[in-house]
Design a protein around this motif. Structure first.
Motif, PDB file in Angstrom:
ATOM      1  N   PHE A   1      43.186  34.113  33.586  1.00  0.00           N
ATOM      2  CA  PHE A   1      42.457  35.257  34.085  1.00  0.00           C
ATOM      3  C   PHE A   1      43.165  36.614  34.369  1.00  0.00           C
ATOM      4  CE2 PHE A   1      40.020  31.683  36.332  1.00  0.00           C
ATOM      5  CZ  PHE A   1      39.090  31.571  35.010  1.00  0.00           C
TER       6      PHE A   1
ATOM      7  N   ARG B   1      34.542  33.032  38.004  1.00  0.00           N
ATOM      8  CA  ARG B   1      34.926  31.873  37.387  1.00  0.00           C
ATOM      9  C   ARG B   1      36.002  31.188  38.116  1.00  0.00           C
ATOM     10  NH1 ARG B   1      32.909  34.389  32.410  1.00  0.00           N
ATOM     11  NH2 ARG B   1      34.333  36.330  32.579  1.00  0.00           N
ATOM     12  N   GLN B   2      37.032  31.847  38.688  1.00  0.00           N
ATOM     13  CA  GLN B   2      37.937  31.438  39.613  1.00  0.00           C
ATOM     14  C   GLN B   2      37.643  30.763  40.759  1.00  0.00           C
ATOM     15  OE1 GLN B   2      41.735  33.666  39.578  1.00  0.00           O
ATOM     16  NE2 GLN B   2      42.199  32.945  41.730  1.00  0.00           N
TER      17      GLN B   2
ATOM     18  N   LYS C   1      43.961  38.192  31.115  1.00  0.00           N
ATOM     19  CA  LYS C   1      42.847  38.834  30.559  1.00  0.00           C
ATOM     20  C   LYS C   1      42.713  40.296  31.346  1.00  0.00           C
ATOM     21  CE  LYS C   1      38.961  36.716  30.243  1.00  0.00           C
ATOM     22  NZ  LYS C   1      37.918  36.039  30.687  1.00  0.00           N
TER      23      LYS C   1
ATOM     24  N   ASP D   1      35.585  37.093  36.090  1.00  0.00           N
ATOM     25  CA  ASP D   1      36.391  36.214  36.052  1.00  0.00           C
ATOM     26  C   ASP D   1      36.913  35.637  37.310  1.00  0.00           C
ATOM     27  OD1 ASP D   1      37.129  35.787  33.546  1.00  0.00           O
ATOM     28  OD2 ASP D   1      38.739  37.392  33.424  1.00  0.00           O
TER      29      ASP D   1
ATOM     30  N   GLY E   1      33.858  35.639  28.727  1.00  0.00           N
ATOM     31  CA  GLY E   1      34.353  34.118  29.381  1.00  0.00           C
ATOM     32  C   GLY E   1      32.936  33.170  29.463  1.00  0.00           C
TER      33      GLY E   1
END
Length: 360
Positions: A194, A315-316, A197, A312, A226
């Motif tokens: 991440f 997502r994390q 990116k 992101d 992603g």
């Protein structure tokens, strides 16, 4: 981590905010070039040398010139002044040499990146095609994007190694603490991606959004640079059994919260599409300079970088929440399932490409 009744963290605590409201707050990004400051050093040195030369030239004019004045000074002062001049000249030569060396090192670094990229391609780790497209369209390679592609190739290599180590450990009598170390390393590995990116998005956000650094099968499931966190939860859930009732409830709530935030970000992306299209479409039939319209669109693209960062971040946070809900062994099986899933997508792309070539 032993599984207990986990209090689910609502979406507000996950740090996701209204993307549309933030668009006006996102500032301009200005890239930094490592070589930008070096030329100023050369100009400064040249100015100092000019001043020294001017002092010397002024000393040759008139009967009461500077050399006559210095002749009346004590010898130690004259010697000290000459030593200072020599030292200033020596430092200026060193600075100029360092600047030239820096330019040469930058050129060598670019050559090394191109050579390493070629090596990665030959090993089958180069899974995208963005650099080939950039070469064809612009005639040059962006060194930062080339470095990202190489870094991502190494990231995939390391992920494959971690998956193998995790599988072997789960099939052995590994202790809880040692397994926890492997889980934490696996989590950090995704967080490193991440961060990579985020840096690349500031260089070329369209490149990250396009997914050209991924395989074709992975791009099929792409969402704002992603995977969709809600889909990830659905993929992993069957491989986390057995689950306690509270764990199952927390994971279902997490998936629902992820879906809501994904919808909010997707709506923000649609709005950004409309804004960009409107900015570019102003005065299409008027002849003349279109730079004002393009400039307005470029300013709004900072919002796109922010969207990638928010996606992101989601997502994390999803990975972290799942890790908190599960115990150590369940989290290890979850990471193993996620790694296998991504590996199979890459394999699917490779097999499909070979099938397409054979059918042609």
């Amino acid at each position: 981590m032993n599984s207990t009744s986990t209090q689910f963290v609502p979406s507000r605590r996950m740090g996701i905010y209204d993307p549309i409201h933030q668009i006006s707050m996102w500032g301009d990004f200005k890239g930094n070039n490592i070589l930008d400051e070096s030329p100023s050093l050369i100009l400064e040195v040249e100015a100092k040398l000019d001043n020294l030369s001017e002092d010397t030239s002024h000393g040759t004019v008139g009967p009461s010139n500077k050399y006559d004045q210095e002749a009346n000074k004590p010898a130690d002062k004259v010697t000290r002044r000459l030593a200072q001049n020599r030292e200033a000249a020596r430092k200026s030569r060193l600075r100029k040499k360092a600047y030239v060396q820096q330019l040469e090192n930058s050129k060598l670094r670019l050559i090394q990146l191109e050579q390493e990229l070629d090596r990665v391609r030959k090993q089958g780790l180069y899974v995208g095609g963005s650099l080939d497209n950039q070469i064809g369209n612009a005639g040059t390679i962006n060194p930062a994007i080339a470095a990202f592609e190489i870094e991502y190739g190494h990231w995939v290599e390391e992920q494959n190694r971690q998956i193998s180590e995790l599988r072997n450990s789960l099939n052995s009598d590994i202790g809880e603490l040692d397994l926890r170390v492997l889980v934490d390393n696996g989590m950090r590995h995704y967080f490193d991606l991440f961060a990579m990116k985020a840096a690349a998005a500031k260089i070329d956000v369209f490149y990250i959004m396009s997914g050209m650094w991924k395989t074709s099968a992975e791009r099929f499931f792409f969402w704002i640079g992603g995977f969709r966190p809600s889909e990830l939860v659905k993929v992993l859930l069957p491989h986390l059994e057995p689950l306690l009732e509270q764990q199952r409830l927390d994971i279902c709530n997490l998936a629902q919260s992820c879906q809501q935030m994904e919808d909010a970000l997707s709506q923000g992306m649609e709005k950004l599409h409309q804004i960009l299209a409107g900015s570019i479409a102003v005065d299409l039939l008027r002849e003349g300079n279109c730079l004002p319209q393009i400039g307005a669109a470029v300013d709004k693209l900072e919002a796109l970088v922010r969207f990638v960062g928010q996606a992101d971040h989601l997502r994390q946070e999803t990975l972290q929440q799942i890790s908190r809900i599960l115990n150590t062994r369940q989290a290890a099986y979850g990471l193993l399932a996620l790694g296998e899933y991504l590996q199979r997508l890459r394999t699917l792309s490779s097999v499909w490409s070979s099938h397409a070539r054979e059918s042609a």
